[in-house]
Each structure stands twice: as structure tokens, then as C-alpha cells.
Design an enzyme around this catalytic site. Sequence first.
Site, PDB file in Angstrom:
ATOM      1  N   PHE A 153       0.442  10.122  -7.905  1.00 17.67           N
ATOM      2  CA  PHE A 153       0.555   8.680  -7.697  1.00 17.67           C
ATOM      3  C   PHE A 153       0.080   7.906  -8.919  1.00 17.67           C
ATOM      4  O   PHE A 153       0.069   6.718  -8.931  1.00 17.67           O
ATOM      5  CB  PHE A 153      -0.237   8.257  -6.455  1.00 17.67           C
ATOM      6  CG  PHE A 153       0.141   9.054  -5.230  1.00 17.67           C
ATOM      7  CD1 PHE A 153       1.478   9.335  -4.966  1.00 17.67           C
ATOM      8  CD2 PHE A 153      -0.814   9.547  -4.378  1.00 17.67           C
ATOM      9  CE1 PHE A 153       1.832  10.087  -3.859  1.00 17.67           C
ATOM     10  CE2 PHE A 153      -0.466  10.288  -3.262  1.00 17.67           C
ATOM     11  CZ  PHE A 153       0.850  10.561  -3.009  1.00 17.67           C
ATOM     12  N   VAL A 156       0.851  -1.201   0.000  1.00 21.87           N
ATOM     13  CA  VAL A 156       0.000   0.000   0.000  1.00 21.87           C
ATOM     14  C   VAL A 156       0.887   1.252   0.000  1.00 21.87           C
ATOM     15  O   VAL A 156       0.660   2.194  -0.767  1.00 21.87           O
ATOM     16  CB  VAL A 156      -0.945   0.016   1.235  1.00 21.87           C
ATOM     17  CG1 VAL A 156      -1.619   1.375   1.381  1.00 21.87           C
ATOM     18  CG2 VAL A 156      -1.996  -1.061   1.109  1.00 21.87           C
ATOM     19  N   TRP A 202       2.737   1.679  -3.288  1.00 24.97           N
ATOM     20  CA  TRP A 202       1.823   2.063  -4.368  1.00 24.97           C
ATOM     21  C   TRP A 202       1.803   3.586  -4.527  1.00 24.97           C
ATOM     22  O   TRP A 202       1.663   4.101  -5.634  1.00 24.97           O
ATOM     23  CB  TRP A 202       0.409   1.549  -4.054  1.00 24.97           C
ATOM     24  CG  TRP A 202      -0.606   1.975  -5.075  1.00 24.97           C
ATOM     25  CD1 TRP A 202      -0.951   1.326  -6.222  1.00 24.97           C
ATOM     26  CD2 TRP A 202      -1.399   3.171  -5.052  1.00 24.97           C
ATOM     27  NE1 TRP A 202      -1.898   2.025  -6.908  1.00 24.97           N
ATOM     28  CE2 TRP A 202      -2.193   3.172  -6.212  1.00 24.97           C
ATOM     29  CE3 TRP A 202      -1.518   4.237  -4.176  1.00 24.97           C
ATOM     30  CZ2 TRP A 202      -3.096   4.186  -6.504  1.00 24.97           C
ATOM     31  CZ3 TRP A 202      -2.414   5.267  -4.466  1.00 24.97           C
ATOM     32  CH2 TRP A 202      -3.184   5.225  -5.618  1.00 24.97           C
ATOM     33  N   HIS A 203       1.959   4.291  -3.396  1.00 23.62           N
ATOM     34  CA  HIS A 203       1.862   5.745  -3.446  1.00 23.62           C
ATOM     35  C   HIS A 203       3.045   6.399  -4.146  1.00 23.62           C
ATOM     36  O   HIS A 203       2.930   7.551  -4.598  1.00 23.62           O
ATOM     37  CB  HIS A 203       1.738   6.316  -2.028  1.00 23.62           C
ATOM     38  CG  HIS A 203       0.379   6.093  -1.444  1.00 23.62           C
ATOM     39  ND1 HIS A 203       0.068   4.974  -0.720  1.00 23.62           N
ATOM     40  CD2 HIS A 203      -0.749   6.840  -1.494  1.00 23.62           C
ATOM     41  CE1 HIS A 203      -1.196   5.048  -0.338  1.00 23.62           C
ATOM     42  NE2 HIS A 203      -1.714   6.154  -0.803  1.00 23.62           N
ATOM     43  N   GLY A 204       4.172   5.725  -4.205  1.00 25.49           N
ATOM     44  CA  GLY A 204       5.281   6.348  -4.905  1.00 25.49           C
ATOM     45  C   GLY A 204       6.592   5.633  -4.660  1.00 25.49           C
ATOM     46  O   GLY A 204       6.709   4.803  -3.750  1.00 25.49           O
TER      47      GLY A 204
END
Lengths: 481, 309
Positions: free
Chosen positions: A481, A323, A326-328
Site C-alpha cells: 500500500f 480509507v 487508500w489501500h490500493g
Amino acid sequence: MVFNSTPFVLFFVVVFFVYWFPLKRTTKAQNVFLLVASYFFYGYADWKMLPLLMVATAVFYFLGIGIGRSESEKKASWLRTLGVVLGVGLLLYFKYLNFFIESFANLFERIGLHTNWHSFNIIMPLGVSFFTFRLISYVLDVYNGEVEPTRDVVEFATYIAFFPCILSGPIDKPKFISQIHQKREFNYEQAVDGLRQILWGLFKKLVVADNCAVYVDQVFSSYTDQSGSALFFAAILCSFQVYADFSGYSDMAIGVGKLLGFSITRNFNNPFFALNVADFWRRWHMSLTSWITDYVFTPLNFQFRRWGKVGMIMAILINMVVVGLWHGANWTFVVFGLYHGLLFVPLVLSGAFMKKDQLRTNRIGLPALKDLGGMLLTFTLVSIGVIIFRAESIGQALEFFSRIFSVGFFSVGIAGAGIPRRTCLFVAIMLVIEWMQRNQEHGLVLKGVKSVFVRYVCYFGILSFVFMYGVFNETFVYFQF
Amino acid sequence: MKRFLINFGFFFAVLFATAWCLDKVMTDNLQHSNARVFNTYNVIYNDNLKCDVVIMGSSRGQVQYDPAILDSIIGLNCYNISVDGRCIDAQVTMYGFYCHHALKPKYVIQNIEWGTVLMSNGYEREQYLPYLNTDDMYEQTYKSEGFTWVDRWLPLIRYAGYHEVIKEGLGFKNNLNRPVMYKGFIPRDEIWDGSVFRQIDTLQFTYNPEAVEIFDSYLMRCQEEGVRVVLVYAPIYIGVTQKIGFGVQEMFDFYQSFADRYEMPILDYTYDSLCYDTNFFYNATHLNKTGAEIFTSKLAMDLRKLFAE
């Protein structure tokens, strides 16, 4: 072309009228038009990456058909694996390749091995994290028999590129294709509710998030000159900023979908009223957490089941790191995920992980004291995580933490950011309305309000706030993102 | 769908009518506002000015050139139309507005400095809002200030987000600055605190090609219309010049090339005696009221000689 821009309003007015008038009778024509509109929307933002989106869509469309037609399990499994590898590879290449190269190069440097690795000049396609997840979930769901592979390339391509969701979600599961396939009738109640949700999203985005951003940006850009209390306060406002920004965008996307007759997945359910961190993640970016729960956590938990709670903790930690990542492509996001994963540990050990407590209220409708304590504790823990999320590096995050407690907490600080009282009022208004509407889909559900006058007062009241105090800068946190 | 369109149309009609009425009220109020940010535009628009001399510049123009002293010494009617925090693009917009609504001046005193020929960064963009519904102002500002046809043609939208301006337009109490002003001049009766001087790390003369083009066109226009332009380097604290050395010679050469081309005089006060005494400044780059009075007197004497030639 963001939702709160003039080009989008013009674009959508044209789409709405063409979609519901000349094309009203034929779903196929509506779908073709939606696809063209979606590609136009995407191309308007990033036309160079449009061919990539089209090619990826075509490849996954044929993979779906291939899996559906496979007579042997082995071939279907092979095609599914190919799909996952391609999808993950797409993300790895565009989003993470430079991160891995730089991280390994740094690691080798530290142990004394000189490398001659250079990062590449890769431009990340807009919305890649969102459409790639849709592509991957499609092949997985087709393989698992959750959905039938669609033969209609237009329907599939529309699902992948659907313009309200392509840039920042929500990430709808492949079952959404059935909505594209079905004939859609204009529904007055749904359309009006969509408009209200768009208005509520505008309030959250322009009034709450962007006013918070003014203070947060100021403090984060000069955090070495700020007092401890200003840093602490900025972390709190940053939580509200990220929430109001992203949930505001999601509300607008869902509202736009409703105007076109679609029911897009809900993305937020009042996360600041969560009683613990597990509850928070059931309410925050729900379409992502649902996706990762289905395709990462559940298989991992199944694999690790023989180790009991330890296995579950391992699955959660891996899940939360995914998780975060996934954001960066930054170690801060890995640590952010790990931090949240660790917050689950006491919940798993105490058995509170899967418990879904109902919010209890006292006689005057406010949260019961115990629940309020849970909410405040969860919010504080989340705000600490937001510092890591927002920081440019782990070192900066650590320095930010240390300065909260080492610089005189109640001193004015050199930069003296002060307390943005008006912004606090906006946050309070948002929270009060969301508390009152906590059992509704969004803050402006007016089902019980029969009086037109009262409804107009609500609309014009919110519009006045947007007009007076909105910050019109057309950027969204989650676009990166 | 019919019900939706009727209801939405009704809502939109109410919204539009409300916006239109509010726009009329606000625009009218703002065009008569005495808040600093609107004052000069409003005077030009409402007062039918007939000035012989206009003073152009940025904040240094606004706080350093006293028209009362100039009026008394050179015997001509002067007005200061400097724009705070703005470069040549915004100054030329102001000049265009002035020429459109007032009598063309005989002379322009143009304050020049290290940051004159740059493009402005949108500071106090709200100053244009009350006049943006006119072709004249829209044509002059839509490129440089990023306005769109929506701001020009739809009521009220251009004011969105400017809550202090909205309050001013609706007659509510607000925080807009209302300093003592005389003919566009804002005297700053303050003493030197050194803070700006300490903060200045780099002050380099630079120019932007687009701004140079605007500057050139403006000088050409003045020449064609028979308006005589005098370029002036106003005093700056000597510590800034010495400590940083912001490419002074390069700046002199740059402006001299324009002075030669358009046959304009340059009056230089960069090394004037005022520049050596912090008592005449409230910060490193701006003269205080006393400094401004002395400087304007010196300038007026020099201008009198110049105009007599």
C-alpha cells in the site's frame, strides 16, 4: 530491508551506536545522521525512487515556508491548495492513474464506445501512501496554524523520511517535527520498553501472521475446491493475519523509534475487542483514521452539517471510501470502504456512533456477555469485509461468499485444507495476552513485574515461539500500500 | 545508557550461551538422526563408506534403484545417494559431500530424466542444516539454497522455523518421516492409484543454463578423477510418454551430446516392458517395490556386461 532481517539488524546497530555515542551532544548532527540513515534505508529498498522522495520533500518544505511567510490569506490559501494538489497528484499518478484509465476504458467499452487508451508502465514508489500523507498534512497544518513552518530542511526531511515509519507507517502528524527539533536524552525505561515492543511485534508477525498466511494463502488460491467451512475459517484467519502482520510491523517501528528517543504515534489499540464498527475504526490503523478524520471527515461533516444525520452518513461514506481507496487501486478497496461506511449507518441513526463505551468484565476478568456479543458481531462483520479486502476482484469476492454458503458447509472439500490447530493456538495466545494487557500500549509491557527471572521467562518464552514456529519470509501485507 | 548496555549485554550473553549449547546438542543429535531427510548425509558422515558404485538421482533414483540387488549381481558395493525432490544442483552437492567424507567411487550411476538439469526449489532445505556450520557444506549450498553467513557462523539461527527438525534435535517426538531404508534405497510397497497420472497436464523436458553448467562440471570432474559415469533413463509409465510426449527426442539429444563429449554409456529403459504395466508403478513416474526390483535386476545385468567390457 525489513525489520526482521539481518541487514536491518546490522544497519540499526550502527545507527544506534553512532547516534547515541559520537553524536550524542549535538541534536543537529543526530538529525543529519538520521536523515542520511533514512535515505540509505529507503534507497536500499528502492534507490530509483529516492530522488522523487527528495524532490517532493524539497517542494513541500518551500511550500511550508511560503505559507508561513504569506502576508495575504489568498496567497497562503493558494499555496496550500497547490500543496494538496501536488500531494494528491503524486498519489494519483503513481498509485491510481492506471486504475482510472482501465476503469474508464472498461466503462466506455460496456456502453459500446471503443477507446484506444493504454495503461502506463508506472512503478509505484515504496511507502508513497505514507510519505505523501505526511507531506499533505504538513501544508494543511501549517496553513491552519497547527504547526509553525520549519526553517530547518533537515528536520523536515527527517520527518518525511524517518526510516522506522517510511515504508508502512504509522503516519505521524507534523507535530512530530517538534520531537526531531528537541534535544533527545537516552531514556532507559523507554529503550527497554522499545525492545519489548519489538519482541512482541516479532511474535505477532512471524508466529501469528505468517502461520495464518500459510493457511489463508492455501485456501484463497484454491477456494473453488474448498468446503464452505474452510472458506469461512480462512476469512476469520485472514482478519487475524492482516492485524498481526500490520500491528506487528507497527510495534517494531514504534519500538525502533523508542530506542532512538522518539515517541511514534500508536497505530492499533486491540481492534478485536471493539464493541461496534465505529469503535473498531477508532482502534484500527489509528494513525490513518486520525489523519482522514482530521483532513477529510471533519471538513466534510462541517460542509454537510445542515442535513443532520444524513449529512453525517454522507461524510462517513465518503470518508470510508477514501480509507478503502487508500489501500490500493482496485474496486475491491472501494467496495471494502463502502461496506464499512454502510456498517456505520445504524450506529449514526441510533446515536451510538460517538459513544465510547468502556469494556466491562465479569468476576473472572472475562468480557461481560453483552460486550462479548458486541465483539463477536463486530469481528464477524469485519471478517466479511476482509474477504472483499483480500479478493482480487469483486467477482471473486462474491464467488467466495456464495461458496461459503452453497458448498456443503461441513464437508471436507476437494482440497481439504483442514483446521490448522497450531495456528489457532498462536492466535489464542495473542488474544489472551492482548486481553490481559488491553490497557497497556502493547502486549509485552512488564511494568509491574519486578522479578528479573520472570521477565527473562517472558522474553525467552516468546523467543522460543519465534524460533520454533516463526515463518521467515520477510514480506509484509502493508508494504503493497 | 551504561545500565542499558550492561543489561542488554547480559541478556545477549545469556541468549548467545543458550543458543550455542542448544546448537551443539541439536547438531550432534541431528547428525545421528535416522529420519529420511538426514539419513543419507549422516551415513556418509559417520560410517566411513567405501563404495564402488554410487547411485545418483532424485526421488526416482531413491525409490527405483535397489543397491542390494546391484550388489548381488554385479558383485560391487553400491550405495544410493539420491536426493528426494531435487535436481542436479542438490544431487551434485550430495556427491561432493560423499567424496569429501567417503572413499571416491569407481562408478556413478546417474539417473537422468526430464527435470534433472533444473535448479532445485528449496524442497527439504533442512537436510543441510546439521552440516551447515562446516565450510564444505556452506560453500556448496550458500548460493543455491540461499543460506547466509548468519546461518554459517551464528549458533542455532539456521534451525529457526523448522519446528519438526528442532524437536528431532532436542529428542522430542516429532513427525519426521522414517521409512524403511537400505543403503539409501526406499522401497515403496504401494499399488497404482492413478491420481498423479490424472493430475499431470504438462511434463516437458526443460533445462536451466546454470544447472547445465553444474551438470557439465560434475561430469568433467568425474572424468578427471577417473570415475566412470553411466547415464540411465529409468522406466516411466508409458501413458505419460504417449499422452504427453514430454519432448522425449529433445531430451535424448540433449543427454546424448553429454554422453558423446564425456564418452559415457546411456542405458535407456523408457520403452522397457515394465513401462506398459501399472502393476509395477505406484504412480505415473515412480516404480513400486516390485517394479524397482525387476528394473534393478535388468539394470544390474546390463551393468555387469558394461563393466566387463
